[in-house]
Design an enzyme around this catalytic site. Sequence first.
Site, PDB file in Angstrom:
ATOM      1  N   ALA A 259      -7.038  -1.802 -12.047  1.00  0.00           N
ATOM      2  CA  ALA A 259      -6.160  -1.659 -13.204  1.00  0.00           C
ATOM      3  C   ALA A 259      -5.653  -3.019 -13.673  1.00  0.00           C
ATOM      4  CB  ALA A 259      -4.974  -0.758 -12.853  1.00  0.00           C
TER       5      ALA A 259
ATOM      6  N   GLU B  28      -5.046   0.245  -3.128  1.00  0.00           N
ATOM      7  CA  GLU B  28      -3.819   0.668  -3.807  1.00  0.00           C
ATOM      8  C   GLU B  28      -2.597   0.729  -2.890  1.00  0.00           C
ATOM      9  OE1 GLU B  28      -7.113   2.140  -6.484  1.00  0.00           O
ATOM     10  OE2 GLU B  28      -6.782   1.902  -4.331  1.00  0.00           O
TER      11      GLU B  28
ATOM     12  N   GLY C  11      -9.538   0.710  -9.052  1.00  0.00           N
ATOM     13  CA  GLY C  11     -10.227   1.473 -10.085  1.00  0.00           C
ATOM     14  C   GLY C  11     -11.637   0.997 -10.342  1.00  0.00           C
TER      15      GLY C  11
ATOM     16  N   GLU D 226     -13.597   2.822  -7.897  1.00  0.00           N
ATOM     17  CA  GLU D 226     -13.611   4.236  -8.291  1.00  0.00           C
ATOM     18  C   GLU D 226     -14.655   4.487  -9.377  1.00  0.00           C
ATOM     19  OE1 GLU D 226      -9.270   6.146  -7.536  1.00  0.00           O
ATOM     20  OE2 GLU D 226      -9.281   4.442  -8.921  1.00  0.00           O
TER      21      GLU D 226
END
Length: 329
Positions: free
Chosen positions: A131, A199, A176, A179
């Site tokens: 992010a 995270e 992310g 991900e």
Amino acid sequence: MAALVGRRTLMQALRLQRAERDIACRLAAASSCSRQHAFSVQFSPSSRLNGHGGVTRHYSSDSKDDLRVRYLDGEDSGIVVIGINRPKAKNAISKNLVKMMFEAVEDIKKNNKVRSVILCSLVPGIFCAGADLKERAKMHQSEVGPFVSKARVLITELGNLPTPTIAAIDGAALGGGLEMALACDIRIASNTAKMGLVETKLAIIPGAGGTQRLSRVIGVSLAKELIFAARVIDGTEACRLGLVSHSVEQNQSGDAAYLRALELAREINPQGPIAVRMAKLAINQGIEVDLSTGLAIEEACYAQVIPTKDRLEGLAAFKEKRRPQFKGE
């Protein structure tokens, strides 16, 4: 009975995918802007001549260049390369990047000539840092949840593309970024790449599918260990754990994983496109149910390829000892 259950499960899966696509369309429309359809990844002529198809990187601070999409042509027609291009932000996931990726994914879904998709970075040494925390810090608390939801739907849509998707990880894929790679069917990494769902270092958890997809890829216990400890591993270790299918030695131009992904896409390209799509659907839906239902799903997917012209072309080509010319019909 199992076949009936399988067909019902398959139909439910197809309805779910349509519903998810509708959600994605609404989210994309909510963040509307005119489409930037001419995202141009340029390929080095010299690399194309020796069969490597290497990416020539061009940087820009203009937000419309955050994502570049190239529909390859010639013998590589059917391969789409999605290149993330935010060098100053280490390819971090921003609102604009999410919007542009939604548009790219929607365009790919509408194009039945697409045979495979490669997700890569145009920035040396980085795949995606996760992010955009600088942007996130400026968000009001009430904005964070909806943004993470949009990112989650985007990554789900990426995973739901009907064609094979390959993540080429030539650098760091964190949070992310990993991900996104986990949503792809196949992951290829350079040996120097760094990967991790980190995270918990920020007192949060993976919010775009990481807790679910990593567990399904490498197993629950190992996934817990990596997530709990926010551990970062290299491409070699990732391959040993099964997180990536291939780990390749990085080259001087920093695109070894991309080149290997391109080789794999070229292997997929000549196969029957409807068959490949049905195989992906059967695997993705079957892995979530018991074996009996999974076999019924396979049977239902097989039934979809029987009436195709491609199946007849495959039989004719075999008989005539020539290469089949599949058209996706």
